[in-house]
Design a protein around this motif. Structure first.
Motif, PDB file in Angstrom:
ATOM      1  N   GLU A 160       0.795  -1.223   0.000  1.00  0.00           N
ATOM      2  CA  GLU A 160       0.000   0.000   0.000  1.00  0.00           C
ATOM      3  C   GLU A 160       0.830   1.277   0.000  1.00  0.00           C
ATOM      4  O   GLU A 160       1.955   1.322   0.507  1.00  0.00           O
ATOM      5  N   LEU A 178      -0.322   5.113   1.221  1.00  0.00           N
ATOM      6  CA  LEU A 178      -1.397   5.866   1.853  1.00  0.00           C
ATOM      7  C   LEU A 178      -0.868   7.203   2.340  1.00  0.00           C
ATOM      8  O   LEU A 178       0.272   7.576   2.050  1.00  0.00           O
ATOM      9  N   ALA A 212      -6.468   5.817   1.369  1.00  0.00           N
ATOM     10  CA  ALA A 212      -6.532   5.475   2.786  1.00  0.00           C
ATOM     11  C   ALA A 212      -5.700   6.464   3.603  1.00  0.00           C
ATOM     12  O   ALA A 212      -4.689   7.005   3.134  1.00  0.00           O
ATOM     13  N   PHE A 227      -6.503   4.248  11.785  1.00  0.00           N
ATOM     14  CA  PHE A 227      -6.585   4.024  10.348  1.00  0.00           C
ATOM     15  C   PHE A 227      -7.993   4.260   9.806  1.00  0.00           C
ATOM     16  O   PHE A 227      -8.990   3.930  10.449  1.00  0.00           O
ATOM     17  N   LEU A 287      -9.479   2.996   6.423  1.00  0.00           N
ATOM     18  CA  LEU A 287      -9.066   2.104   5.347  1.00  0.00           C
ATOM     19  C   LEU A 287     -10.187   1.654   4.421  1.00  0.00           C
ATOM     20  O   LEU A 287      -9.920   1.247   3.288  1.00  0.00           O
ATOM     21  N   THR A 290      -6.623   2.243  -2.078  1.00  0.00           N
ATOM     22  CA  THR A 290      -5.325   1.766  -1.595  1.00  0.00           C
ATOM     23  C   THR A 290      -5.201   0.250  -1.586  1.00  0.00           C
ATOM     24  O   THR A 290      -4.116  -0.298  -1.838  1.00  0.00           O
ATOM     25  N   ARG A 297      -3.810  -1.864  14.619  1.00  0.00           N
ATOM     26  CA  ARG A 297      -4.672  -2.206  13.491  1.00  0.00           C
ATOM     27  C   ARG A 297      -6.010  -2.719  14.026  1.00  0.00           C
ATOM     28  O   ARG A 297      -6.047  -3.570  14.912  1.00  0.00           O
TER      29      ARG A 297
END
Length: 322
Positions: A13, A15, A87, A102, A104, A109, A164
């Motif tokens: 990714e 971002l 993202a 995040f 997302l 992304t 995450r």
């Protein structure tokens, strides 16, 4: 479209990191990020051909990311395009490091295709970052990594993040699968503790290296250690630097390891797993010097060290205040 025996295909990714300004924490700087994109840009800035196989959206943030990658010299011929937004990772710096929140979902992304048909044209294939565990990218990354392990040299940095908002069981299983596929593996002590809890990081890395792979363990200011089956282990201290920023330092270290291995011809015939102690120490020292060039500045762009080993300051990361 070309690659080459010393070129690296980077899968993952790109971002935007929203980083609080030091002079006004209420204002955030929009800084191109994402571990794979950082590695791709870092490789190009260090003189190693890199191809970024991610996905870019249709907003202004995507244009900022593209400017950063192109200015570094990264090839975008394998990068997918979408009209979806980019993202975001909102940085939350603290005394023990930087946490992230995040954003997302429904972004360009992670709409990246697998690149199994392309891996054989590259000396190495890098996989890692959020794309390794965020759908729909996760399956494309896994397929490309499996092909990379068979037809090239697979390099993995699991880059585990406790912040995450993901299913822990899937994350651990997928990242361990990638690590066990890799011929070159870079992990931090936090990565090892999260993926293989209950054992000393050094013991886990030695066991992983016994599978005929090069394993590099980083410990931030405590330095780094390389492990292979034949050499055992060798450690070097971290390079001293006045720390301005820690964002991107691990990615700069990873890019430097890859760049050094490519220049040494170690992508060929299992050379990475056969380094001598002296050559492994040389690799770690170079990578530590490159990482120091990032922590000593506000941006994330690495630079090569001078002949005396001190880092040459690079330009900032191309961020914009928002």
């Amino acid at each position: 479209m070309t690659g080459g025996p010393d070129a690296v295909l980077v899968m993952g990714e790109a971002l935007i990191d929203l980083v609080p300004r030091t002079d006004d924490p209420r204002t955030h700087l929009a800084q191109p990020g994402g571990a794979p994109a950082n590695v791709a840009a870092g490789l190009a800035r260090l003189g190693t051909p890199s191809w970024f196989a991610g996905a870019l959206g249709g907003d202004g943030f995507a244009r900022l990311i593209e400017e950063r990658l192109v200015s570094a010299g990264t090839e975008l011929g394998l990068c997918a395009r979408s009209e979806l937004p980019t993202a975001l990772a909102v940085a939350d710096p603290g005394p023990d490091g930087t946490g992230y929140h995040f954003h997302l979902q429904d972004t360009a992304t992670f709409r990246l295709p697998e690149r199994t048909a392309d891996v054989g044209r590259f000396g190495a294939v890098y996989a890692g970052g959020l794309a390794a565990v965020v759908p729909p990218a996760a399956e494309a990354v896994a397929a490309t990594a499996r092909a990379g392990a068979e037809h090239s040299v697979l390099v993995v940095d699991p880059n585990v993040r406790e912040d995450r908002t993901l299913d822990d069981g899937f994350t651990v299983r997928r990242l361990r699968e990638l690590c066990e596929l890799a011929q070159v593996l870079k992990v931090s002590d936090d990565d090892v503790a999260a993926l293989w809890p209950g054992a000393a990081p050094e013991d886990t890395c030695a066991q992983l290296a016994a599978g005929n792979r090069l394993v590099v363990l980083t410990r931030g200011p405590a330095g780094s250690t390389a492990f292979t089956r034949g050499m055992g282990r060798v450690s070097v201290p971290a390079v001293r630097a006045d720390v301005v920023n820690t964002i991107g330092a691990g990615d700069a270290f990873m890019a430097a390891v890859l760049s050094w291995l490519g220049e040494a011809g170690a992508f060929r015939d299992g050379g990475a797993a056969r380094l001598s102690r002296g050559r492994a120490a040389e690799m770690l020292t170079f990578a530590s010097q490159v990482a120091a060039s990032v922590v000593a500045q506000s941006g994330t762009e690495p630079s090569r060290p001078r002949r005396d080993g001190t880092p040459v300051q690079a330009c900032g990361g191309g961020g914009r205040p928002v």
